[in-house]
Each structure stands twice: as C-alpha cells, then as structure tokens.
Scaffold this active site. Structure first.
Site, PDB file in Angstrom:
ATOM      1  N   HIS A 168       0.721  -1.245  -0.152  1.00  0.00           N
ATOM      2  CA  HIS A 168       0.158   0.016   0.022  1.00  0.00           C
ATOM      3  C   HIS A 168       0.749   1.353   0.203  1.00  0.00           C
ATOM      4  O   HIS A 168       0.233   2.447  -0.139  1.00  0.00           O
ATOM      5  CB  HIS A 168      -1.010   0.056   1.110  1.00  0.00           C
ATOM      6  CG  HIS A 168      -2.095  -0.975   1.058  1.00  0.00           C
ATOM      7  ND1 HIS A 168      -3.207  -0.797   0.902  1.00  0.00           N
ATOM      8  CD2 HIS A 168      -1.971  -2.219   1.299  1.00  0.00           C
ATOM      9  CE1 HIS A 168      -4.046  -1.883   0.725  1.00  0.00           C
ATOM     10  NE2 HIS A 168      -3.161  -2.828   1.292  1.00  0.00           N
ATOM     11  N   ASP A 380       3.558   9.463  -1.069  1.00  0.00           N
ATOM     12  CA  ASP A 380       2.301   8.489  -0.787  1.00  0.00           C
ATOM     13  C   ASP A 380       1.996   7.425  -1.661  1.00  0.00           C
ATOM     14  O   ASP A 380       2.273   7.551  -2.881  1.00  0.00           O
ATOM     15  CB  ASP A 380       1.119   9.716  -0.694  1.00  0.00           C
ATOM     16  CG  ASP A 380       0.309   9.379   0.809  1.00  0.00           C
ATOM     17  OD1 ASP A 380       0.614   8.456   1.239  1.00  0.00           O
ATOM     18  OD2 ASP A 380      -0.288  10.487   0.961  1.00  0.00           O
TER      19      ASP A 380
END
Length: 493
Positions: A168, A380
């Site tokens: 992730h 991110d």
C-alpha cells in the site's frame, strides 16, 4: 469460488482495555478496511491480524466484536517487546521512512529485523492453521513482507490457489533501497509470493530495478501490463493495481441533508472567503509543515489572499507514542501559531487548525464546503483523500492541488494542479492559481477527475487484483458486485 484469506498487520477493529474485565471495540478506518471487508462479507473467508493489544487476547470481547462479521477472524498475539521492535521498530522506523525516501529518519537497529522475521513467522503459522487447499491468500502491506518466505520454509504454498501480496505504500528506487541492510533478504522474501501488486507503474519500475541490481539470478520478463520474474524455477507476476474508493458511498452520503447543512454552516462561518482544506494523518511523510510554509509565503507575496482565503488544516493523531511524532506535532503547532500571529485581523484568522479526527459527516461536509483541496505529501502510496474530495464534489466544482509524488497523481493528472512539495514558492504560486481559477475551468477539471475516480473505484481495484491472482492457477474469477462499504472516516496512508 476459492475462499479468501486476508492477512494484515491489524484486524478491521481494535480492542482496548477499559478497566478490569471491560473492553472497548473500535472499528478500524482506512483504505484497506473499506476496500477488503465488503469482499469478505460477500464471499466469506478469514481475516488474520493483530487486535491492537499486547499480550494475551481475551476471547469474550473478540467473539462479541466478530459475531456479525460474516467471516472468520483469527487474532495474532504480540508481546509488548514484539510490538515495539516489529511494529514501532522495523516496520515504522526502518521500512516506512525508507520507502518514503526519508532515510535520515531510519533506525537500522539489528534486533528489529529479528523481531520482524519472528512476527512474520507467527503470521505464517496462523495461515497454516487456518488455510485449506485452494485458498487464495492475500497478504497486505509492508509489515508482512516476510510471510511468504516463512510459508515456503514450511512447504505449505503448493496446496494453495495463490499466495499474493499488495504493497500500500511506495516502493523506493534502488539508490534508496540499497541503504537497507537486509535488502537481498527482503527481496528474496518478496519473490516467494506468486503475485506482487503495487500502487503505480513507478513503484513497479523501482521494484524491478532493485531486483535486477540485487538479485542477478532473477530474470525479468515483460508480458504487457504485467511483468514476470523468473526465479528459482518459478514465475512471479508483478503488476500495478491503484487502490480506489467506494465512490458511490461518498457521493451519496455527501448529498445527504445533514452533510449539506453542515457544509453550509462551514461556509457561513467564513463569509467572502475561499476555503482550502488540508486533511492528513500525523506523519512526517504528509508534508504538512511544507504546506503551511507555502501558505505563509503566499500570504506574504500575494496580499489579495489576505482576508479572502482560509486554510482549514485537519491533523488526525497517529503514533503519538513515538517521540519523533510528538516533536513533529510541535513543529506544526509553531508554524500555525506563526502564521496566525503574523497575519490575523480582528475579523479573519488565516489557519483553522484541528488536531483531531473528523467523523464521517464532518469530513464529508468539509469536502463539500472547501473550494480547494491542498494535498501535498512528500511521498504517498496513493492518497485516498484526493479521491474522496473529488467524489464529494457533487456540484462538480472545486480545485485539487496535489503532490506529484502521491500515487493518485498518476490517475488524476493533468486536471489536478500538480506540485513539488519541496518547492515552497511553487506551491504558493499554485495556491494563487487555484484561487484565481474561473468556475468554468474548475468545473471542467473536476468533471474529468470525478469520472476517473468513479470508474477506477474500490470494486475495480479488488476485481483487477483477484483476477490477476486467479489467473495464476488458470482458474476463473468472479466479478465483485457493486456494494456499499463502511468507508473511511479519516485520512488514510
């Protein structure tokens, strides 16, 4: 249809002691839970993870928390030392900062790696106790990259339909990854999975670059969108699967009367001002200080913003037990104080700062009320806040300022205003560009972004990954029907 076993660091809820024989159960929030739990509810299966408390796990509150889940829950116990060295240590003082290109924050304590392996082996043992032949194993995120290695050592995967992994967070380029003392051991562990999923094409390229440099006995083959690595007489598939959100859930809830009223109240609190939203978990990778500095620079260089723009900055408490995070919060507090002390007037305060989580209604109301979303992580994996903001702009208005280093930038360019979060002056100029942007341009950009987020939603993400995993064994997969999930209330990783 193969049974699904989801393996993650945390269960979709957390237990916490509220006194002698008293326990509280808090549902987890975040992209993983909102994406995966509805799949388990629909098709059945098992979720393996840690319930959030060190030591012995009480049976009664665990049974109560999972009574209506619709799937089995298997807790993994961790001691306080294991929590400290595996979770706070290797996971969050080595992998997290390194994979976010912040290697100066790393603490390469050798004992952390041993704890990381030990805990991953315990998760592997839990899989062995609960897996059946032909189960589809889906391991989640950076805490559990060693699980497949532990399973291979136990000669279990031959019986399984697929042994898969999804990361992730970003995967770093070789020159950063090379600083990891266990670089070869970690890559060897990852290559024990059958399918490796990443958020973006850039993450896939970085991973393959590291494999080529560190694992010369692995051969990288290209087969369209999915790459194949030939290693130890096995083929490992590697692909990018950008995680999405439950678009319909966010859009429909944003249209509710309660959210509309709260949104109007927010707007009324700041008359004649454009509202700009920053919403983040407390973490040094989110770029909050850089964002505040950019807003300060914009106020200094562009007087037209004074009295006409307000930054609402929400910071959700996270990992406050770690001293570095506590120090980081102090840095944010000082910047907010400096801006408000320098520019405030009797009728206008430039930064509205909230150090707390927002419930779902509040969060959606902020998405609807704010003319601009200012989302500028230093790096991110995806950043679902950007997608949630688009889904909630039901009037198809609004501007999105987005870091070029967020995974979402790959999907939302060129309609998002992409910025380098390290370039404070560029971000300040972009704030003014968004402030001055015409309604027609904002609407055209937002329509295109909403179309993209709606199409590549959470169902699309799950379907694409499960299909890729099902094809490993030549089995057919079943499309997941559109459903309403318990979407995240607060910013995600």
């Amino acid at each position: 249809m193969n049974r699904l076993i989801v393996v993650s660091n945390r269960l979709p809820f957390a237990l916490d002691s509220a006194g002698e024989d008293l326990w509280t159960v808090t549902p987890a929030v975040g992209g993983l839970v909102s994406a995966v739990e509805p799949v388990l509810r629909e098709r059945g299966g098992t979720w393996i993870g840690w319930p959030g408390i060190p030591g012995e796990i009480p049976n009664e509150p665990l049974a109560e928390a999972t009574r209506d889940a619709g799937y089995n829950v298997v807790p993994v116990a961790l001691s306080e030392t294991e929590r400290d060295e595996f979770y706070y240590g290797y996971s969050n003082e080595v992998i997290w900062p390194l994979f976010h290109d912040l290697q100066n924050f790393c603490n390469f304590e050798p004992a952390y790696w041993q704890a990381y392996k030990q805990v991953n082996e315990r998760y592997a043992d839990a899989i062995i106790r609960n897996a059946r032949p032909d189960d589809f194993i889906w391991v989640q995120d950076y805490h559990l990259m060693y699980v497949a290695q532990a399973l291979r050592e136990r000669s279990v995967p031959q019986q399984l339909s697929a042994l898969t992994f999804f990361l992730h967070i970003p995967f770093p380029p070789y020159d950063i990854f090379a600083k990891l003392p266990q670089q070869r051991r970690l890559l060897l562990a990852l290559l024990q999975f059958d399918l490796l999923g990443f958020q973006t094409r850039r993450d896939v390229r970085n991973f393959l670059q590291c494999v080529r440099r560190v694992m010369p006995d692995a051969k990288v083959l290209s087969r369209g969108e999915t790459q194949v690595i030939q290693f130890e007489k096995r083929q490992i598939r590697v692909g990018h699967f950008p995680i999405g959100i439950d678009f319909d859930s966010f859009e429909n809830d944003a249209k509710s009367e309660a959210v509309a009223q709260r949104s109007q109240q927010l707007r009324a609190s700041f008359p004649d001002c454009q509202l700009m939203l920053g919403s983040d978990r407390l973490d040094y990778s989110k770029g909050v200080p850089e964002r505040l500095r950019a807003f300060r620079d914009a106020l200094e260089r562009y007087p037209e913003l004074r009295g006409r723009m307000v930054l609402i900055q929400v910071v959700v408490p996270s990992r406050v037990e770690i001293p570095r995070y506590h120090e980081f919060k102090g840095r944010i507090d000082r910047l907010v104080g400096d801006i408000n002390g320098r520019f405030s007037t009797s009728t206008w305060i430039p930064v509205q700062y909230h150090f707390r989580g927002l419930n779902r209604e509040e969060l959606l109301a902020h998405y609807r009320a704010c003319d601009i979303a200012f989302i500028t992580p230093l790096k991110d994996g995806m950043n679902l806040v950007a997608k949630e903001y688009c889904a909630c702009r039901t009037d198809e208005d609004g501007a999105l300022i987005l870091s070029q280093f967020a995974g979402a930038a790959e999907q939302l360019k060129p309609d998002a205003l992409l910025v380098n979060p390290y370039d404070v002056e560029l971000m300040a100029d972009t704030i003014v560009k968004a402030f001055r942007m015409s309604l027609a341009e904002r609407t055209a950009r937002m329509k295109r972004m909403r179309r993209n987020v709606r199409k590549e939603n959470v169902c699309w993400w799950v379907d694409s990954f499960l299909k890729a995993g099902a094809n490993l064994g030549g089995r057919s997969s079943r499309t997941i029907k559109k459903r309403r999930s318990s979407a995240a209330f607060n910013p995600t990783v």
